[in-house]
Design a protein around this motif. Sequence first.
Motif, PDB file in Angstrom:
ATOM      1  N   ALA A  35      17.050 -51.793 -23.666  1.00 53.32           N
ATOM      2  CA  ALA A  35      16.100 -50.807 -23.156  1.00 53.32           C
ATOM      3  C   ALA A  35      16.778 -49.459 -22.936  1.00 53.32           C
ATOM      4  N   GLY A  36      18.017 -49.479 -22.491  1.00 55.57           N
ATOM      5  CA  GLY A  36      18.758 -48.230 -22.316  1.00 55.57           C
ATOM      6  C   GLY A  36      18.945 -47.484 -23.623  1.00 55.57           C
ATOM      7  N   PHE A  37      19.261 -48.216 -24.690  1.00 52.37           N
ATOM      8  CA  PHE A  37      19.394 -47.579 -25.996  1.00 52.37           C
ATOM      9  C   PHE A  37      18.057 -47.037 -26.483  1.00 52.37           C
ATOM     10  N   MET A  38      16.977 -47.760 -26.224  1.00 52.95           N
ATOM     11  CA  MET A  38      15.660 -47.294 -26.652  1.00 52.95           C
ATOM     12  C   MET A  38      15.267 -46.011 -25.920  1.00 52.95           C
ATOM     13  N   VAL A  39      15.506 -45.949 -24.633  1.00 53.58           N
ATOM     14  CA  VAL A  39      15.171 -44.754 -23.855  1.00 53.58           C
ATOM     15  C   VAL A  39      16.028 -43.575 -24.295  1.00 53.58           C
ATOM     16  N   THR A  40      17.305 -43.821 -24.528  1.00 50.80           N
ATOM     17  CA  THR A  40      18.194 -42.752 -24.981  1.00 50.80           C
ATOM     18  C   THR A  40      17.748 -42.207 -26.328  1.00 50.80           C
ATOM     19  N   ASP A  41      17.376 -43.092 -27.247  1.00 48.81           N
ATOM     20  CA  ASP A  41      16.912 -42.654 -28.557  1.00 48.81           C
ATOM     21  C   ASP A  41      15.636 -41.822 -28.437  1.00 48.81           C
ATOM     22  N   MET A  43      14.697 -40.043 -25.848  1.00 48.33           N
ATOM     23  CA  MET A  43      15.022 -38.748 -25.258  1.00 48.33           C
ATOM     24  C   MET A  43      15.680 -37.830 -26.278  1.00 48.33           C
ATOM     25  N   LEU A  44      16.561 -38.371 -27.100  1.00 52.20           N
ATOM     26  CA  LEU A  44      17.218 -37.545 -28.113  1.00 52.20           C
ATOM     27  C   LEU A  44      16.225 -37.057 -29.150  1.00 52.20           C
ATOM     28  N   ASN A  45      15.218 -37.861 -29.480  1.00 52.99           N
ATOM     29  CA  ASN A  45      14.187 -37.439 -30.428  1.00 52.99           C
ATOM     30  C   ASN A  45      13.353 -36.295 -29.886  1.00 52.99           C
ATOM     31  N   MET A  46      13.259 -36.161 -28.577  1.00 56.05           N
ATOM     32  CA  MET A  46      12.497 -35.055 -27.987  1.00 56.05           C
ATOM     33  C   MET A  46      13.155 -33.722 -28.254  1.00 56.05           C
ATOM     34  N   PHE A  47      14.476 -33.707 -28.435  1.00 53.29           N
ATOM     35  CA  PHE A  47      15.196 -32.456 -28.603  1.00 53.29           C
ATOM     36  C   PHE A  47      15.467 -32.106 -30.067  1.00 53.29           C
ATOM     37  N   LYS A  48      15.041 -32.943 -31.001  1.00 52.54           N
ATOM     38  CA  LYS A  48      15.214 -32.628 -32.413  1.00 52.54           C
ATOM     39  C   LYS A  48      14.200 -31.574 -32.825  1.00 52.54           C
TER      40      LYS A  48
END
Length: 51
Positions: A35-41, A43-48
């Motif tokens: 779940a931590g990896f999913m949330v991080t991914d 969040m990173l997609n929001m800044f692309k």
Amino acid sequence: MVGAIVSAGTNHLSPTVASVLGFIAVTLASINIVAGFMVTDRMLNMFKQKG
């Protein structure tokens, strides 16, 4: 995760109770990591930049 694996291998209470609690601990730790990896991914997609 390491603590969950260690607790799964110890037999302080009784072998059955320790195995069940250890399995539950490993399962919950694995879910937490994924779940931590999913949330991080996400969040990173929001800044692309788009396009």
